[in-house]
Write a protein that holds these residues in place. Structure first.
Motif, PDB file in Angstrom:
ATOM      1  N   GLN A 118     -31.511  24.005  -6.628  1.00 54.31           N
ATOM      2  CA  GLN A 118     -31.632  25.433  -6.899  1.00 54.31           C
ATOM      3  C   GLN A 118     -33.068  25.819  -7.233  1.00 54.31           C
ATOM      4  O   GLN A 118     -33.758  25.111  -7.954  1.00 54.31           O
ATOM      5  CB  GLN A 118     -30.727  25.837  -8.057  1.00 54.31           C
ATOM      6  CG  GLN A 118     -29.246  25.779  -7.744  1.00 54.31           C
ATOM      7  CD  GLN A 118     -28.383  26.112  -8.943  1.00 54.31           C
ATOM      8  OE1 GLN A 118     -28.873  26.561  -9.984  1.00 54.31           O
ATOM      9  NE2 GLN A 118     -27.079  25.897  -8.816  1.00 54.31           N
ATOM     10  N   THR A 119     -33.494  26.967  -6.730  1.00 51.33           N
ATOM     11  CA  THR A 119     -34.778  27.525  -7.161  1.00 51.33           C
ATOM     12  C   THR A 119     -34.601  28.107  -8.563  1.00 51.33           C
ATOM     13  O   THR A 119     -33.474  28.421  -8.974  1.00 51.33           O
ATOM     14  CB  THR A 119     -35.243  28.650  -6.221  1.00 51.33           C
ATOM     15  OG1 THR A 119     -34.306  29.743  -6.302  1.00 51.33           O
ATOM     16  CG2 THR A 119     -35.358  28.164  -4.782  1.00 51.33           C
ATOM     17  N   PRO A 120     -35.680  28.283  -9.329  1.00 47.28           N
ATOM     18  CA  PRO A 120     -35.547  28.890 -10.658  1.00 47.28           C
ATOM     19  C   PRO A 120     -34.925  30.279 -10.605  1.00 47.28           C
ATOM     20  O   PRO A 120     -34.149  30.651 -11.494  1.00 47.28           O
ATOM     21  CB  PRO A 120     -36.996  28.940 -11.155  1.00 47.28           C
ATOM     22  CG  PRO A 120     -37.703  27.848 -10.419  1.00 47.28           C
ATOM     23  CD  PRO A 120     -37.066  27.822  -9.064  1.00 47.28           C
ATOM     24  N   GLU A 121     -35.247  31.037  -9.557  1.00 53.50           N
ATOM     25  CA  GLU A 121     -34.722  32.407  -9.440  1.00 53.50           C
ATOM     26  C   GLU A 121     -33.212  32.391  -9.195  1.00 53.50           C
ATOM     27  O   GLU A 121     -32.466  33.194  -9.777  1.00 53.50           O
ATOM     28  CB  GLU A 121     -35.430  33.146  -8.313  1.00 53.50           C
ATOM     29  CG  GLU A 121     -36.923  33.390  -8.546  1.00 53.50           C
ATOM     30  CD  GLU A 121     -37.782  32.157  -8.308  1.00 53.50           C
ATOM     31  OE1 GLU A 121     -38.956  32.147  -8.751  1.00 53.50           O
ATOM     32  OE2 GLU A 121     -37.283  31.177  -7.686  1.00 53.50           O
ATOM     33  N   TYR A 122     -32.757  31.501  -8.336  1.00 50.58           N
ATOM     34  CA  TYR A 122     -31.329  31.367  -8.044  1.00 50.58           C
ATOM     35  C   TYR A 122     -30.581  30.936  -9.302  1.00 50.58           C
ATOM     36  O   TYR A 122     -29.548  31.506  -9.657  1.00 50.58           O
ATOM     37  CB  TYR A 122     -31.154  30.342  -6.923  1.00 50.58           C
ATOM     38  CG  TYR A 122     -29.752  30.158  -6.390  1.00 50.58           C
ATOM     39  CD1 TYR A 122     -29.344  30.807  -5.219  1.00 50.58           C
ATOM     40  CD2 TYR A 122     -28.859  29.297  -6.993  1.00 50.58           C
ATOM     41  CE1 TYR A 122     -28.075  30.609  -4.695  1.00 50.58           C
ATOM     42  CE2 TYR A 122     -27.587  29.098  -6.489  1.00 50.58           C
ATOM     43  CZ  TYR A 122     -27.196  29.753  -5.330  1.00 50.58           C
ATOM     44  OH  TYR A 122     -25.924  29.546  -4.813  1.00 50.58           O
ATOM     45  N   ALA A 123     -31.136  29.938 -10.005  1.00 55.75           N
ATOM     46  CA  ALA A 123     -30.515  29.464 -11.243  1.00 55.75           C
ATOM     47  C   ALA A 123     -30.471  30.564 -12.288  1.00 55.75           C
ATOM     48  O   ALA A 123     -29.487  30.703 -13.026  1.00 55.75           O
ATOM     49  CB  ALA A 123     -31.288  28.257 -11.772  1.00 55.75           C
ATOM     50  N   ASP A 183     -33.211  34.191   0.422  1.00 57.04           N
ATOM     51  CA  ASP A 183     -34.173  33.709   1.421  1.00 57.04           C
ATOM     52  C   ASP A 183     -35.009  32.566   0.855  1.00 57.04           C
ATOM     53  O   ASP A 183     -35.217  31.552   1.519  1.00 57.04           O
ATOM     54  CB  ASP A 183     -35.081  34.853   1.873  1.00 57.04           C
ATOM     55  CG  ASP A 183     -36.021  34.411   2.983  1.00 57.04           C
ATOM     56  OD1 ASP A 183     -35.543  34.151   4.101  1.00 57.04           O
ATOM     57  OD2 ASP A 183     -37.238  34.300   2.717  1.00 57.04           O
ATOM     58  N   ALA A 184     -35.469  32.724  -0.377  1.00 54.48           N
ATOM     59  CA  ALA A 184     -36.263  31.665  -1.009  1.00 54.48           C
ATOM     60  C   ALA A 184     -35.418  30.417  -1.233  1.00 54.48           C
ATOM     61  O   ALA A 184     -35.902  29.289  -1.077  1.00 54.48           O
ATOM     62  CB  ALA A 184     -36.841  32.163  -2.328  1.00 54.48           C
ATOM     63  N   GLN A 185     -34.154  30.604  -1.589  1.00 53.99           N
ATOM     64  CA  GLN A 185     -33.284  29.454  -1.820  1.00 53.99           C
ATOM     65  C   GLN A 185     -33.002  28.703  -0.520  1.00 53.99           C
ATOM     66  O   GLN A 185     -33.033  27.463  -0.476  1.00 53.99           O
ATOM     67  CB  GLN A 185     -31.962  29.906  -2.446  1.00 53.99           C
ATOM     68  CG  GLN A 185     -30.969  28.792  -2.687  1.00 53.99           C
ATOM     69  CD  GLN A 185     -31.486  27.735  -3.623  1.00 53.99           C
ATOM     70  OE1 GLN A 185     -31.585  27.941  -4.823  1.00 53.99           O
ATOM     71  NE2 GLN A 185     -31.844  26.563  -3.092  1.00 53.99           N
ATOM     72  N   LEU A 186     -32.745  29.426   0.547  1.00 54.99           N
ATOM     73  CA  LEU A 186     -32.497  28.777   1.831  1.00 54.99           C
ATOM     74  C   LEU A 186     -33.763  28.084   2.342  1.00 54.99           C
ATOM     75  O   LEU A 186     -33.694  27.004   2.935  1.00 54.99           O
ATOM     76  CB  LEU A 186     -31.983  29.799   2.842  1.00 54.99           C
ATOM     77  CG  LEU A 186     -30.608  30.410   2.513  1.00 54.99           C
ATOM     78  CD1 LEU A 186     -30.227  31.466   3.557  1.00 54.99           C
ATOM     79  CD2 LEU A 186     -29.531  29.337   2.426  1.00 54.99           C
ATOM     80  N   ALA A 187     -34.919  28.697   2.094  1.00 57.77           N
ATOM     81  CA  ALA A 187     -36.180  28.057   2.463  1.00 57.77           C
ATOM     82  C   ALA A 187     -36.363  26.750   1.698  1.00 57.77           C
ATOM     83  O   ALA A 187     -36.858  25.752   2.234  1.00 57.77           O
ATOM     84  CB  ALA A 187     -37.351  28.994   2.196  1.00 57.77           C
ATOM     85  N   ARG A 188     -35.935  26.750   0.433  1.00 59.81           N
ATOM     86  CA  ARG A 188     -36.007  25.535  -0.379  1.00 59.81           C
ATOM     87  C   ARG A 188     -35.140  24.434   0.223  1.00 59.81           C
ATOM     88  O   ARG A 188     -35.531  23.256   0.239  1.00 59.81           O
ATOM     89  CB  ARG A 188     -35.550  25.846  -1.804  1.00 59.81           C
ATOM     90  CG  ARG A 188     -35.278  24.627  -2.671  1.00 59.81           C
ATOM     91  CD  ARG A 188     -36.553  23.936  -3.092  1.00 59.81           C
ATOM     92  NE  ARG A 188     -36.253  22.795  -3.945  1.00 59.81           N
ATOM     93  CZ  ARG A 188     -36.447  21.526  -3.619  1.00 59.81           C
ATOM     94  NH1 ARG A 188     -36.976  21.212  -2.455  1.00 59.81           N
ATOM     95  NH2 ARG A 188     -36.137  20.548  -4.443  1.00 59.81           N
ATOM     96  N   LEU A 189     -33.988  24.785   0.762  1.00 55.03           N
ATOM     97  CA  LEU A 189     -33.119  23.787   1.386  1.00 55.03           C
ATOM     98  C   LEU A 189     -33.788  23.174   2.618  1.00 55.03           C
ATOM     99  O   LEU A 189     -33.700  21.964   2.847  1.00 55.03           O
ATOM    100  CB  LEU A 189     -31.784  24.423   1.788  1.00 55.03           C
ATOM    101  CG  LEU A 189     -30.904  24.952   0.653  1.00 55.03           C
ATOM    102  CD1 LEU A 189     -29.610  25.522   1.221  1.00 55.03           C
ATOM    103  CD2 LEU A 189     -30.613  23.869  -0.375  1.00 55.03           C
TER     104      LEU A 189
END
Length: 278
Positions: A118-123, A183-189
């Protein structure tokens, strides 16, 4: 003014509060005076001392500064971590200890991106949602996000573990926090899938009844090649180290991987979701 008698043996939280009061009184500080030093109200200090309010990481670090305990063996931050473990699901504190030294991690999640990815924003969105539901306090939300960041350090250690991740398709399609967060979370994946010690697979909806798990499952392989399994429901967690019950879970995980998309196909699906094409 009535003075509530404390029972430090009642729980880790009670012991924390009793020690806070003991150190405060040893310095002849009132709750108001300690509150001024810690930037908290006297009401908050009283609530922690009597166990009506759980301590948080921020509170503990502030107490350590006030009492000159920063970095010491007697630091409130150390004691806070014991209190926090007592509030986690059964089995999870022990699981985290294994997670930090596992050589292989196998993760399966439904609906939510696995915490380690998880990104910090998603969490933060998930934690804030729990606050709005009244499940946790704002400070507990801060602690939850900080604790997750500590766990994610396992992926950055000098010799990182091999990490296998199988995610139900719902994990990437369930919107959390709006378009920019997703979008940021999927990019992290996608970035995770490019690492040399990872394998990311999406478990597509269309495998239907061939999905082997109905709940999130984590399997850890340790340096001695033993395997532990952690699984949890909404309100209960279970850590299992018995090979007779863990080995079938490992078999089920491999069966799930066989039904999942390849990593290349999984990344392609994630990119399609990012672009809104599917």
């Amino acid at each position: 003014m009535n003075r509530k008698e404390l029972r430090p043996d009642a729980s880790p939280q009670a012991a924390y509060g009793a020690r806070l009061r003991s150190l405060r009184e040893a310095r002849d500080w009132t709750q108001d005076e300690l509150g001024e030093r810690m930037d908290y109200s006297s009401v908050h200090i009283s609530a922690v001392e009597t166990g009506r309010k759980p301590p948080t990481l921020r509170f503990s670090r502030s107490a350590d500064r006030a009492f000159g305990l920063e970095g010491s063996a007697d630091a409130f931050e150390r004691e806070y971590r014991q209190v926090r473990q007592g509030s986690l699901l059964e089995g999870f504190p022990e699981y985290v200890k294994y997670e930090a030294r596992a050589v292989e991690l196998r993760l399966y999640n439904i609906g939510i991106i696995p915490g380690l990815l998880q990104t910090p924003e998603y969490a933060r969105v998930l934690a804030d949602s729990a606050v709005r539901r009244g499940a946790i306090t704002p400070e507990q939300a801060d602690d939850r996000v900080a604790f997750l960041a500590e766990r994610q350090a396992v992926l950055l250690r000098p010799r990182p573990p091999m990490v296998f991740v199988a995610m139900d398709e719902s994990c990437i399609r369930r919107p959390v926090g709006g378009a920019s967060v997703m979008d940021a979370q999927l990019a992290r994946l996608v970035e995770f899938a490019e690492l040399p010690n990872t394998l990311l697979q999406v478990v597509p909806y269309d495998i239907g009844e061939r999905r082997t798990f109905d709940l999130p499952v984590n399997l850890l392989t340790l340096a001695d090649r033993s395997v532990v399994c952690y699984a949890e429901s909404q309100a209960q967690g279970n850590l299992d180290r018995e090979s007779a019950s863990v080995e079938p879970m490992l078999t089920a995980y491999h069966q799930l991987q066989a039904e999942s998309l390849s990593q290349a196909a999984s990344v392609a699906m994630i990119e399609q979701v990012r672009k809104g094409k599917s």
